[in-house]
Scaffold this active site. Structure first.
Site, PDB file in Angstrom:
ATOM      1  NE  ARG A  23      -4.123  -1.697   2.253  1.00 32.26           N
ATOM      2  CZ  ARG A  23      -4.509  -2.178   3.442  1.00 32.26           C
ATOM      3  NH1 ARG A  23      -4.084  -1.618   4.560  1.00 32.26           N
ATOM      4  NH2 ARG A  23      -5.333  -3.193   3.506  1.00 32.26           N
ATOM      5  NE  ARG A  27      -6.728   5.578   2.650  1.00 29.76           N
ATOM      6  CZ  ARG A  27      -7.585   4.998   3.491  1.00 29.76           C
ATOM      7  NH1 ARG A  27      -8.650   5.668   3.897  1.00 29.76           N
ATOM      8  NH2 ARG A  27      -7.360   3.779   3.943  1.00 29.76           N
ATOM      9  NE  ARG A  36      -9.840   8.491  -3.281  1.00 24.28           N
ATOM     10  CZ  ARG A  36     -11.099   8.915  -3.281  1.00 24.28           C
ATOM     11  NH1 ARG A  36     -11.428   9.987  -3.976  1.00 24.28           N
ATOM     12  NH2 ARG A  36     -12.034   8.280  -2.613  1.00 24.28           N
ATOM     13  CG  ASP A  72      -9.498  -2.587  -4.800  1.00 26.73           C
ATOM     14  OD1 ASP A  72     -10.310  -3.539  -4.801  1.00 26.73           O
ATOM     15  OD2 ASP A  72      -9.171  -1.983  -3.776  1.00 26.73           O
ATOM     16  CE1 TYR A 149     -13.377  -7.227   1.262  1.00 25.74           C
ATOM     17  CE2 TYR A 149     -11.552  -8.405   0.242  1.00 25.74           C
ATOM     18  CZ  TYR A 149     -12.017  -7.475   1.150  1.00 25.74           C
ATOM     19  OH  TYR A 149     -11.138  -6.799   1.955  1.00 25.74           O
TER      20      TYR A 149
END
Length: 347
Positions: A23, A27, A36, A72, A149
């Site tokens: 990752r 962010r 973003r 993703d 998921y």
């Protein structure tokens, strides 16, 4: 090219330990947040120029030894026919979760060059921008993690519906996992053809399974992928978070590198499987909240536990968290670069 990462994956001689972070395009970086602010998450994934921009950011800013493509894992269920939505406060939502045989049979095995072409374009664009500075990693979720998921419809603490199907309808679950294993293999092959120098399989939810269930419903299907994957010597990394009970079995499926989380001692992991495969990991991501001096001590501890020789890719034991100070991420990378050379020098 800085090929330390690729050489370490193959347990070849290096002059220091390579380092990157799961990752790492994310962010915690103000530069990422600036991109973003102009586009939602899925738009970024599906716009090759934006995906490439944020993929390269940590190479320039943090100094890591490998880039990992910004994407993703849930683009595969979407390409198979599910409706994916990323909701800011809730995370990923897959509408009409898979609960019946009819739904499993309706899922298509996607042609990655068509329905996932944006990922290949992002890889191609990133390779051009990177030049030969560092290798580029492609990735996918594991069949079990994707299935969890798809059946649940979102993230979960209990994974009730996924485990219910696994226990009550094991044959149906295996049909879904087989379909996913083929889809993942084709997707990874397309990424390698588009320029990925290595690929990683993220088995994020493997650790929620009991050991016997893990081997039957997660490991078996990752083995199907790795054993049939067409590649030209590019390394494969398997990271099964929380599955330390099966490290020896993971090391036997044919991957070049086994990622380990922070809940196992690096020396123990090396003693178990370090002669078979390279190891990736395993700093606790929460260590990056500590001061740079403490981070350096934690890095030194892991390097010392791995000890001399190649076959170690330094990484976190899971993804970097969004509120980690950028300077702390830099401190970790710099500490690996400063402290690891002693373990690779000739006696």
């Amino acid at each position: 090219m800085n090929d330390l990462f690729l050489r370490a994956c193959k347990r070849q001689k290096v002059d220091r330990t390579p380092v990157w972070m799961m990752r790492q395009a994310g962010r915690y970086l103000p530069e990422y947040r600036a991109v973003r602010a102009k586009a939602d998450f899925l738009t970024m994934c599906k716009t090759p120029e934006l995906a490439a921009e944020v993929t390269v950011q940590p190479v320039d800013i943090i100094g890591v030894d490998a880039a990992i493509i910004f994407s993703d894992i849930l683009v595969i269920p979407e390409a198979m026919g599910m409706h994916l939505e990323m909701i800011e406060s809730k995370g990923p939502q897959l509408h009409n979760p898979i609960r019946t045989r009819e739904q499993v049979e309706a899922l298509k095995i996607p042609d990655p060059e068509k329905s996932l072409r944006f990922v290949m374009q992002a890889l191609e664009t990133t390779k051009r921008i990177l030049g030969k500075r560092v290798p580029l990693i492609g990735f996918s979720g594991s069949p079990w993690t994707l299935a969890a998921y798809m059946i649940e419809g979102a993230g979960s603490k209990e994974w009730k519906y996924a485990k219910q199907m696994m226990l009550n309808q094991p044959e149906l679950m295996k049909e879904l996992l087989d379909k996913l294993a083929t889809s993942v293999r084709l997707y990874l092959e397309a990424q390698l053809a588009a320029g990925a120098d290595a690929v990683q399989i993220f088995d994020t939810w493997g650790g929620i399974l009991a050991p016997d269930h893990y081997k039957r419903f997660s490991l078996e299907f990752m083995h199907k992928i790795v054993s049939k994957l067409h590649r030209n010597g590019q390394p494969v990394i398997v990271f099964s978070k929380g599955a330390n009970h099966s490290l020896k079995e993971i090391a036997d499926i044919g991957a070049d590198v086994v990622g380990i989380d922070w809940t196992i001692d690096m020396a123990d992991a090396k003693n178990q499987i370090g002669e078979k495969v390279a190891l990736q990991g395993n700093l606790d991501p929460a260590s990056l909240y500590a001061s740079p001096d403490v981070i350096r001590q934690e890095v030194k501890s892991i390097l010392k536990k791995f000890g001399k020789g190649s076959g170690h890719v330094f990484n976190l034991g899971h993804g970097i968290t969004p509120d980690v100070p950028v300077e702390h991420a830099k401190a970790m990378v710099q500490a690996v670069k400063d402290e690891s050379g002693v373990y690779h020098s000739q006696p």
